[in-house]
Design an enzyme around this catalytic site. Structure first.
Site, PDB file in Angstrom:
ATOM      1  N   LYS A  30       0.831  -1.216   0.000  1.00  0.00           N
ATOM      2  CA  LYS A  30       0.000   0.000   0.000  1.00  0.00           C
ATOM      3  C   LYS A  30       0.861   1.260   0.000  1.00  0.00           C
ATOM      4  O   LYS A  30       0.671   2.159  -0.812  1.00  0.00           O
ATOM      5  CB  LYS A  30      -0.913  -0.006   1.234  1.00  0.00           C
ATOM      6  CG  LYS A  30      -1.579   1.329   1.518  1.00  0.00           C
ATOM      7  CD  LYS A  30      -2.467   1.296   2.737  1.00  0.00           C
ATOM      8  CE  LYS A  30      -1.792   1.500   4.057  1.00  0.00           C
ATOM      9  NZ  LYS A  30      -1.495   2.886   4.463  1.00  0.00           N
ATOM     10  N   ASN A  31       1.795   1.317   0.946  1.00  0.00           N
ATOM     11  CA  ASN A  31       2.537   2.567   1.124  1.00  0.00           C
ATOM     12  C   ASN A  31       3.560   2.824   0.020  1.00  0.00           C
ATOM     13  O   ASN A  31       4.150   3.896  -0.040  1.00  0.00           O
ATOM     14  CB  ASN A  31       3.195   2.600   2.514  1.00  0.00           C
ATOM     15  CG  ASN A  31       2.140   2.769   3.596  1.00  0.00           C
ATOM     16  OD1 ASN A  31       1.000   3.130   3.315  1.00  0.00           O
ATOM     17  ND2 ASN A  31       2.523   2.488   4.831  1.00  0.00           N
ATOM     18  N   CYS A 126      -4.329  13.335  12.642  1.00  0.00           N
ATOM     19  CA  CYS A 126      -5.232  12.191  12.488  1.00  0.00           C
ATOM     20  C   CYS A 126      -5.237  11.416  13.787  1.00  0.00           C
ATOM     21  O   CYS A 126      -4.560  11.780  14.746  1.00  0.00           O
ATOM     22  CB  CYS A 126      -4.865  11.327  11.289  1.00  0.00           C
ATOM     23  SG  CYS A 126      -3.568  10.166  11.587  1.00  0.00           S
ATOM     24  N   ARG A 131       1.087  14.352  13.190  1.00  0.00           N
ATOM     25  CA  ARG A 131       1.512  14.099  11.814  1.00  0.00           C
ATOM     26  C   ARG A 131       1.676  15.397  11.008  1.00  0.00           C
ATOM     27  O   ARG A 131       0.967  15.640  10.032  1.00  0.00           O
ATOM     28  CB  ARG A 131       0.572  13.097  11.134  1.00  0.00           C
ATOM     29  CG  ARG A 131       0.428  11.825  11.944  1.00  0.00           C
ATOM     30  CD  ARG A 131      -0.292  10.751  11.214  1.00  0.00           C
ATOM     31  NE  ARG A 131       0.491  10.142  10.160  1.00  0.00           N
ATOM     32  CZ  ARG A 131       0.057   9.192   9.358  1.00  0.00           C
ATOM     33  NH1 ARG A 131      -1.156   8.738   9.495  1.00  0.00           N
ATOM     34  NH2 ARG A 131       0.822   8.691   8.426  1.00  0.00           N
ATOM     35  N   ASP A 317       4.140   0.235  12.241  1.00  0.00           N
ATOM     36  CA  ASP A 317       2.919  -0.339  11.661  1.00  0.00           C
ATOM     37  C   ASP A 317       2.690  -1.797  12.088  1.00  0.00           C
ATOM     38  O   ASP A 317       1.631  -2.360  11.805  1.00  0.00           O
ATOM     39  CB  ASP A 317       2.957  -0.237  10.125  1.00  0.00           C
ATOM     40  CG  ASP A 317       2.948   1.212   9.652  1.00  0.00           C
ATOM     41  OD1 ASP A 317       2.586   2.098  10.451  1.00  0.00           O
ATOM     42  OD2 ASP A 317       3.311   1.460   8.493  1.00  0.00           O
ATOM     43  N   ARG A 409      -8.668  -0.210   4.473  1.00  0.00           N
ATOM     44  CA  ARG A 409      -7.710   0.744   3.882  1.00  0.00           C
ATOM     45  C   ARG A 409      -6.396   0.056   3.535  1.00  0.00           C
ATOM     46  O   ARG A 409      -5.693   0.487   2.616  1.00  0.00           O
ATOM     47  CB  ARG A 409      -7.420   1.866   4.868  1.00  0.00           C
ATOM     48  CG  ARG A 409      -8.616   2.690   5.217  1.00  0.00           C
ATOM     49  CD  ARG A 409      -8.226   3.834   6.090  1.00  0.00           C
ATOM     50  NE  ARG A 409      -7.260   4.673   5.387  1.00  0.00           N
ATOM     51  CZ  ARG A 409      -6.866   5.853   5.793  1.00  0.00           C
ATOM     52  NH1 ARG A 409      -7.350   6.347   6.905  1.00  0.00           N
ATOM     53  NH2 ARG A 409      -5.987   6.554   5.108  1.00  0.00           N
TER      54      ARG A 409
HETATM   55  N1  EPU Z   1       6.780  14.430  10.997  1.00  0.00           N
HETATM   56  C1  EPU Z   1       6.890  15.767  11.328  1.00  0.00           C
HETATM   57  N2  EPU Z   1       6.940  16.690  10.308  1.00  0.00           N
HETATM   58  C2  EPU Z   1       6.880  16.313   8.991  1.00  0.00           C
HETATM   59  C3  EPU Z   1       6.763  14.953   8.673  1.00  0.00           C
HETATM   60  C4  EPU Z   1       6.704  14.022   9.699  1.00  0.00           C
HETATM   61  O1  EPU Z   1       6.951  16.128  12.502  1.00  0.00           O
HETATM   62  O2  EPU Z   1       6.924  17.192   8.127  1.00  0.00           O
HETATM   63  C5  EPU Z   1       6.693  13.429  12.067  1.00  0.00           C
HETATM   64  C6  EPU Z   1       5.286  12.816  12.092  1.00  0.00           C
HETATM   65  O3  EPU Z   1       4.418  13.591  12.873  1.00  0.00           O
HETATM   66  C7  EPU Z   1       5.524  11.439  12.667  1.00  0.00           C
HETATM   67  C8  EPU Z   1       6.963  11.108  12.225  1.00  0.00           C
HETATM   68  O4  EPU Z   1       7.530  12.346  11.782  1.00  0.00           O
HETATM   69  O5  EPU Z   1       5.486  11.500  14.075  1.00  0.00           O
HETATM   70  C9  EPU Z   1       7.052  10.084  11.108  1.00  0.00           C
HETATM   71  O6  EPU Z   1       6.235  10.492  10.033  1.00  0.00           O
HETATM   72  P1  EPU Z   1       6.521  10.095   8.515  1.00  0.00           P
HETATM   73  O7  EPU Z   1       6.498  11.327   7.709  1.00  0.00           O
HETATM   74  O8  EPU Z   1       7.749   9.242   8.470  1.00  0.00           O
HETATM   75  O9  EPU Z   1       5.286   9.166   8.192  1.00  0.00           O
HETATM   76  P2  EPU Z   1       4.263   9.277   6.975  1.00  0.00           P
HETATM   77  O10 EPU Z   1       4.989   9.475   5.714  1.00  0.00           O
HETATM   78  O11 EPU Z   1       3.186  10.231   7.333  1.00  0.00           O
HETATM   79  C10 EPU Z   1       4.342   6.735   6.440  1.00  0.00           C
HETATM   80  C11 EPU Z   1       3.327   5.630   6.306  1.00  0.00           C
HETATM   81  C12 EPU Z   1       2.773   5.259   7.668  1.00  0.00           C
HETATM   82  C13 EPU Z   1       3.935   4.808   8.552  1.00  0.00           C
HETATM   83  C14 EPU Z   1       5.008   5.912   8.612  1.00  0.00           C
HETATM   84  C15 EPU Z   1       6.238   5.508   9.381  1.00  0.00           C
HETATM   85  C16 EPU Z   1       2.374   6.053   4.159  1.00  0.00           C
HETATM   86  C17 EPU Z   1       1.185   6.414   3.362  1.00  0.00           C
HETATM   87  N3  EPU Z   1       2.229   6.066   5.460  1.00  0.00           N
HETATM   88  O12 EPU Z   1       3.645   7.838   7.013  1.00  0.00           O
HETATM   89  O13 EPU Z   1       1.903   4.158   7.474  1.00  0.00           O
HETATM   90  O14 EPU Z   1       3.474   4.549   9.857  1.00  0.00           O
HETATM   91  O15 EPU Z   1       5.416   6.276   7.266  1.00  0.00           O
HETATM   92  O16 EPU Z   1       6.779   4.332   8.885  1.00  0.00           O
HETATM   93  O17 EPU Z   1       3.404   5.726   3.599  1.00  0.00           O
HETATM   94  C18 EPU Z   1       0.033   2.787   7.893  1.00  0.00           C
HETATM   95  O18 EPU Z   1       0.257   2.210   6.825  1.00  0.00           O
HETATM   96  O19 EPU Z   1      -0.784   2.345   8.742  1.00  0.00           O
HETATM   97  C19 EPU Z   1       0.756   4.020   8.200  1.00  0.00           C
HETATM   98  C20 EPU Z   1       0.328   4.896   9.131  1.00  0.00           C
END
Ligand code: EPU
Length: 448
Positions: A30-31, A126, A131, A317, A409
């Site tokens: 998915k991701n 969320c 996030r 995850d 999802r």
């Molecule tokens: N963060 C910030 N500022 C930013 C970006 C991130 O503070 O600009 C913080 C976030 O608040 C969070 C941490 O950094 O606490 C990690 O966030 P990251 O950006 O790495 O995660 P993401 O890209 O929003 C993806 C996956 C998530 C998975 C995380 C970590 C997708 C669509 N989602 O999220 O997947 O948990 O990486 O591995 O790729 C899931 O599939 O259930 C899921 C939540």
């Protein structure tokens, strides 16, 4: 125009206590696929992506890119999507989509690479945490984009992005991907330091390079993107990597039920940390083929401690599934969730099943009990929901897991795949949602 996997208000009825046995094949990640779909709009012509799972999140991303004017066709039998972005006629991703799925925010980078302009709704927080997207925005500014935040939307514009060095405070998956996408048509080289190293990042880099981009270092903490002309990019055919979190979930379900099963279409190297922890708990994992493993477990598990971390650390995850395993392991296990503020949403329901869990902010102390007992459970988010399904599979008696739209999802045909492994699980609609007795679950199950 296609639509896949429409979710109604439904729930799972599960009779626990059956060992999972047999074989299961994992779907596309998915991701990874969500980002590949967004990246497809950078080039014109028909890009075809294979191994696309049937998930509501995939549906939403298709809506997002169709909202930008692209045409998409999903072939269910082939599990492929064709994206034709020649007709792209908008740079706006509306809040109605971004609010449904945060990953929609990834079109920001893709639109900057294709059009030099993007208007994308801010996702907001969320259920699992705040996030933020500040790194995405600061990184784009460093590349020379003029950014305005107005009425809940990010307005980004640049006549030409210019490559630069960007240091991420946290190795954010989404920020790494958004900046990688934006930089592929920038002037000169962009270096992302402290980049996320997840396999999904590598998959996106491979996809972009196949398309004609010049990205190196993906999978390490420093990614270099040498900008190319947009006209040098071309449509491609590409197969998504397998979903490591789906694979890990099935592994946990097999171990939880003291079963023995083969998991196919898995890249074991993507699960090294998780496998290691399962083995320390007492599970057996055998590599059968480069993309097939056998998982088994006979005895009561031992407790372990773990901290969720960015890849290659323990994946957040899979935290809820591992917590489920600890609930009946011998001894005490301590979990520290280091990525999200609120990712222990499964705890109250696990306690209602008899688990002994003490939670203090981002720490959970899990004291193993002899057994869990089935009850009505509510999936509060995708992974918390999957963790509860695993708990219901190992519990004594019948459980009902509600709010399946969360689980849909990220898990395609979850109940069908579990049933093929011998689980007693059926999907019932909420109009019919009285909890079934053990006999009814088994009777209905045998009809399917
Ligand atoms: N963060 C910030 N500022 C930013 C970006 C991130 O503070 O600009 C913080 C976030 O608040 C969070 C941490 O950094 O606490 C990690 O966030 P990251 O950006 O790495 O995660 P993401 O890209 O929003 C993806 C996956 C998530 C998975 C995380 C970590 C997708 C669509 N989602 O999220 O997947 O948990 O990486 O591995 O790729 C899931 O599939 O259930 C899921 C939540």
């Amino acid at each position: 125009m296609v639509r896949i996997g429409v979710t109604l208000a439904e729930s799972y009825n599960i009779k626990g206590g059956y060992s999972l046995k047999g074989e299961v094949s994992v779907g596309g990640a998915k991701n990874a696929v969500l980002k590949l779909l967004a990246a497809s709009i950078i080039t014109t012509g028909q890009t075809k992506i294979y191994n696309v799972p049937e998930l509501t999140d995939v549906n939403i991303m298709l809506d997002v890119i169709e909202g930008l004017g692209a045409k998409t066709v999903y072939d269910k039998s082939e599990k492929s999507v064709v994206i034709d972005a020649a007709s792209l006629n908008s740079v706006t991703a509306k809040y109605e989509y971004v609010s449904k799925m945060r990953a929609s925010f990834i079109v920001l980078g893709a639109l900057m690479a294709r059009c030099g302009e993007a208007v994308v709704a801010l996702p907001g927080g969320c259920a699992i945490g705040e996030r933020r997207v500040d790194f995405h925005i600061k990184g784009l500014e460093a590349l020379g984009a003029k950014i305005k935040i107005e009425n809940g939307y990010v307005h980004a514009k640049a006549s030409k992005l210019v490559g630069t060095d960007i240091y991420l405070d946290i190795p954010s998956v989404g920020a790494t991907e958004n900046l990688m996408l934006a930089a592929i048509t920038a002037d000169g080289a962009t270096r992302i330091q402290n980049a996320a190293q997840e396999p999904e990042i590598v998959d996106l880099a491979n996809f972009l390079n196949t398309m004609g981009a010049d990205v190196s270092g993906a999978g390490t903490s420093e990614i270099v993107i040498n900008g190319v002309k947009q006209s040098d990019l071309h449509p491609i055919e590409y197969t998504t990597i397998p979903d490591r979190i789906e694979a890990g979930t099935f592994m946990a379900a097999v171990v939880a039920t003291k079963g023995k099963a083969i998991i196919r279409n898995v890249f074991p190297a993507h699960l090294t940390f998780f496998n290691d922890k399962l083995i320390k708990m007492g599970a057996h994992i055998k590599l059968l083929e480069p993309t097939a493993i056998e998982v088994s477990c006979k005895n009561r598990l031992n407790s372990i401690n773990f901290v969720t971390q960015p890849y290659p650390g323990f994946p957040t995850d899979l935290q809820s599934m591992a917590m489920t395993l600890l609930t009946t392991a011998s001894g005490v296990g301590i979990i520290t969730e280091s990525l999200y503020e609120n990712r222990f949403m499964q705890v109250p329901d696990l306690r209602r099943m008899g688990a002994d869990i003490h939670q203090d902010r981002n720490h959970a102390i899990v004291k193993g009990v002899k057994k869990l007992t089935g009850t009505t459970l509510r999936a509060c988010d995708l992974r918390a929901g999957a963790g509860l399904v695993v708990a219901a599979l190992m519990a004594e008696g019948v459980s009902e897991v509600t709010n399946l739209h969360h689980i849909d999802r990220g898990y395609e045909h979850f109940d069908e795949k579990l049933r093929a492994l011998g689980a007693k699980i059926i999907r019932v609609s909420d109009s019919d949602n009285s909890i079934l007795t053990s006999e009814e679950v088994i009777k209905n199950d045998s009809r399917i």
